[in-house]
Design an enzyme around this catalytic site. Sequence first.
Site, short mmCIF file in Angstrom:
data_model
loop_
_atom_site.label_atom_id
_atom_site.label_comp_id
_atom_site.label_asym_id
_atom_site.label_seq_id
_atom_site.Cartn_x
_atom_site.Cartn_y
_atom_site.Cartn_z
N GLY A 163 0.73 -1.37 -0.08
CA GLY A 163 0.01 0.10 -0.13
C GLY A 163 0.84 1.30 -0.13
O GLY A 163 2.16 1.31 0.39
N GLN A 193 3.33 9.87 1.30
CA GLN A 193 4.87 9.27 1.17
C GLN A 193 5.52 9.46 0.05
O GLN A 193 6.66 9.30 -0.22
CB GLN A 193 4.40 7.61 1.48
CG GLN A 193 3.94 7.25 2.53
CD GLN A 193 3.83 5.60 2.48
OE1 GLN A 193 2.87 5.07 2.13
NE2 GLN A 193 4.63 4.98 2.80
N CYS A 237 6.88 -0.16 7.35
CA CYS A 237 6.32 0.97 6.43
C CYS A 237 7.54 1.34 5.42
O CYS A 237 8.64 1.44 6.07
CB CYS A 237 6.10 2.12 7.37
SG CYS A 237 5.53 3.48 6.34
N LEU A 238 7.19 1.54 4.24
CA LEU A 238 8.23 2.05 3.32
C LEU A 238 8.89 3.17 3.82
O LEU A 238 10.18 3.59 3.39
CB LEU A 238 7.76 2.06 1.85
CG LEU A 238 7.10 0.83 1.18
CD1 LEU A 238 6.54 1.26 -0.19
CD2 LEU A 238 8.12 -0.10 0.85
N HIS A 296 -3.53 1.33 7.96
CA HIS A 296 -2.28 1.94 8.02
C HIS A 296 -2.08 3.00 6.92
O HIS A 296 -1.58 4.15 7.20
CB HIS A 296 -1.20 0.82 7.44
CG HIS A 296 0.35 1.20 7.55
ND1 HIS A 296 1.16 0.73 8.31
CD2 HIS A 296 0.79 2.05 6.44
CE1 HIS A 296 2.36 1.29 7.87
NE2 HIS A 296 2.22 2.06 6.81
N GLU A 297 -2.77 2.88 5.72
CA GLU A 297 -2.75 4.04 4.83
C GLU A 297 -3.30 5.10 5.17
O GLU A 297 -2.92 6.25 4.76
CB GLU A 297 -3.10 3.53 3.17
CG GLU A 297 -2.12 2.26 2.82
CD GLU A 297 -0.67 2.59 2.90
OE1 GLU A 297 -0.23 3.83 2.74
OE2 GLU A 297 -0.08 1.37 3.20
N HIS A 344 -1.71 7.52 7.24
CA HIS A 344 -0.55 8.33 6.77
C HIS A 344 -1.25 9.50 6.26
O HIS A 344 -0.76 10.65 6.49
CB HIS A 344 -0.18 7.33 5.29
CG HIS A 344 1.26 6.65 5.58
ND1 HIS A 344 2.48 7.27 6.26
CD2 HIS A 344 1.41 5.39 5.25
CE1 HIS A 344 3.29 6.16 6.16
NE2 HIS A 344 2.56 5.13 5.62
ZN LIG Z 1 3.67 3.23 5.71
#
Ligand SMILES: [Zn+2]
Length: 152
Positions: free
Chosen positions: A46, A51, A94-95, A136-137, A140
């Site tokens: 995701g 991000q 998380c990226l 999670h997204e 963000h």
């Molecule tokens: Zn993340």
Amino acid sequence: MKNLKLITYPHLALKTKSAKILVFDDELKKIIAQMKSIMHADKGIGLAGNQVNILKRIIIFLSDPGDSASETITLINPKIISASNETKIDKEGCLSCPKKEVEIERAIKITVLGRNENNKRQKVKAKDLLARSIQHEIDHINGKLILDYEKN
Ligand SMILES: [Zn+2]
């Protein structure tokens, strides 16, 4: 349009609440197309606008987080309209926070409403890892990171 790239903590955009999208234009479609490329290149399940330093309420995610070839779903202005009382604690990465994993309690099942890039209403019912990924997204786009769940 500029080329978007993944940003990482402690970039300020990751701590900022994103704005609701009111205009569904070609620029938005280009942003989403780039987000999909970035998510796939980085093997994410995701990705949120924040991000890639786009402070707009856009999230994308794999429809099956266990299958990188599954369809990527786009939700604009997503809103959780129901969540199970039943929750589960699990590790999340998380990226934007490389090499970091945090245990987070999430609802096991959720229903989310949003729009796709053509301003068509979308309703997604999710459970388990998919429900976790969407929660999670949505964190963000509200400026919240897995690091904010860390117990001191
Ligand atoms: Zn993340």
